[in-house]
Design a protein around this motif. Structure first.
Motif, PDB file in Angstrom:
ATOM      1  N   ASP A   3       0.855  -1.181   0.000  1.00  8.99           N
ATOM      2  CA  ASP A   3       0.000   0.000   0.000  1.00  8.99           C
ATOM      3  C   ASP A   3       0.888   1.227   0.000  1.00  8.99           C
ATOM      4  O   ASP A   3       1.781   1.342   0.831  1.00  8.99           O
ATOM      5  CB  ASP A   3      -0.906  -0.025   1.234  1.00  8.99           C
ATOM      6  N   VAL A  22      -0.875   1.395 -10.621  1.00  5.33           N
ATOM      7  CA  VAL A  22      -1.796   0.515  -9.890  1.00  5.33           C
ATOM      8  C   VAL A  22      -2.134  -0.695 -10.749  1.00  5.33           C
ATOM      9  O   VAL A  22      -2.142  -1.833 -10.274  1.00  5.33           O
ATOM     10  CB  VAL A  22      -3.074   1.283  -9.471  1.00  5.33           C
ATOM     11  N   SER A  28      -1.862  -0.877  -4.259  1.00 13.06           N
ATOM     12  CA  SER A  28      -2.936   0.051  -3.917  1.00 13.06           C
ATOM     13  C   SER A  28      -2.324   1.365  -3.452  1.00 13.06           C
ATOM     14  O   SER A  28      -1.191   1.398  -2.986  1.00 13.06           O
ATOM     15  CB  SER A  28      -3.845  -0.538  -2.834  1.00 13.06           C
ATOM     16  N   THR A  30      -3.270   4.801  -1.122  1.00 12.09           N
ATOM     17  CA  THR A  30      -4.151   5.534  -0.224  1.00 12.09           C
ATOM     18  C   THR A  30      -3.905   7.015  -0.465  1.00 12.09           C
ATOM     19  O   THR A  30      -2.766   7.485  -0.429  1.00 12.09           O
ATOM     20  CB  THR A  30      -3.868   5.173   1.242  1.00 12.09           C
ATOM     21  N   ARG A  40      -8.964   5.117  -1.315  1.00 16.71           N
ATOM     22  CA  ARG A  40      -7.965   4.098  -1.655  1.00 16.71           C
ATOM     23  C   ARG A  40      -8.233   3.649  -3.088  1.00 16.71           C
ATOM     24  O   ARG A  40      -9.350   3.318  -3.445  1.00 16.71           O
ATOM     25  CB  ARG A  40      -8.036   2.908  -0.716  1.00 16.71           C
ATOM     26  N   VAL A  42      -7.389   0.810  -5.743  1.00 14.87           N
ATOM     27  CA  VAL A  42      -6.919  -0.579  -5.741  1.00 14.87           C
ATOM     28  C   VAL A  42      -7.025  -1.158  -7.142  1.00 14.87           C
ATOM     29  O   VAL A  42      -7.895  -0.769  -7.923  1.00 14.87           O
ATOM     30  CB  VAL A  42      -7.716  -1.462  -4.753  1.00 14.87           C
ATOM     31  N   ALA A  47     -10.088  -6.230  -6.089  1.00  9.27           N
ATOM     32  CA  ALA A  47     -11.286  -5.709  -5.423  1.00  9.27           C
ATOM     33  C   ALA A  47     -12.382  -6.762  -5.467  1.00  9.27           C
ATOM     34  O   ALA A  47     -12.711  -7.267  -6.533  1.00  9.27           O
ATOM     35  CB  ALA A  47     -11.754  -4.437  -6.110  1.00  9.27           C
TER      36      ALA A  47
END
Length: 80
Positions: A3, A22, A28, A30, A40, A42, A47
């Motif tokens: 992340d 991504v 991901s 943020t 966020r 992703v 997902a």
């Protein structure tokens, strides 16, 4: 999945490149505003399907842009 954290101002300036990262790197991101996480981003494969349903929420309940007018809206300026 790792992340990454990014300020909203930087995300705004580099949005398309961030979307590519991504997708390609499957990471991901943020996005923060004034140090507070607000969103966020992703990769789509990671997902869960149910996370995509109901992901939009109207927060302007009595806004005349959405309600209270009978005027037709047209995306082309100057046309009705």
């Amino acid at each position: 999945m790792s992340d990454r954290i990014m300020m909203a101002s930087r995300f705004k300036a580099e949005c398309l490149a961030v979307l590519d990262q991504v997708d390609e790197l499957k990471v991901s991101v943020t996005i923060t505003k004034h140090g507070r996480p607000i969103a966020r981003l992703v990769p789509l494969e990671s997902a869960p399907a149910r996370a995509l349903s109901g992901s939009v929420q109207l927060i302007a309940h009595e806004d005349s842009a959405y309600y209270g007018t009978n005027d037709a809206w047209n995306a082309e300026p100057g046309r009705r």
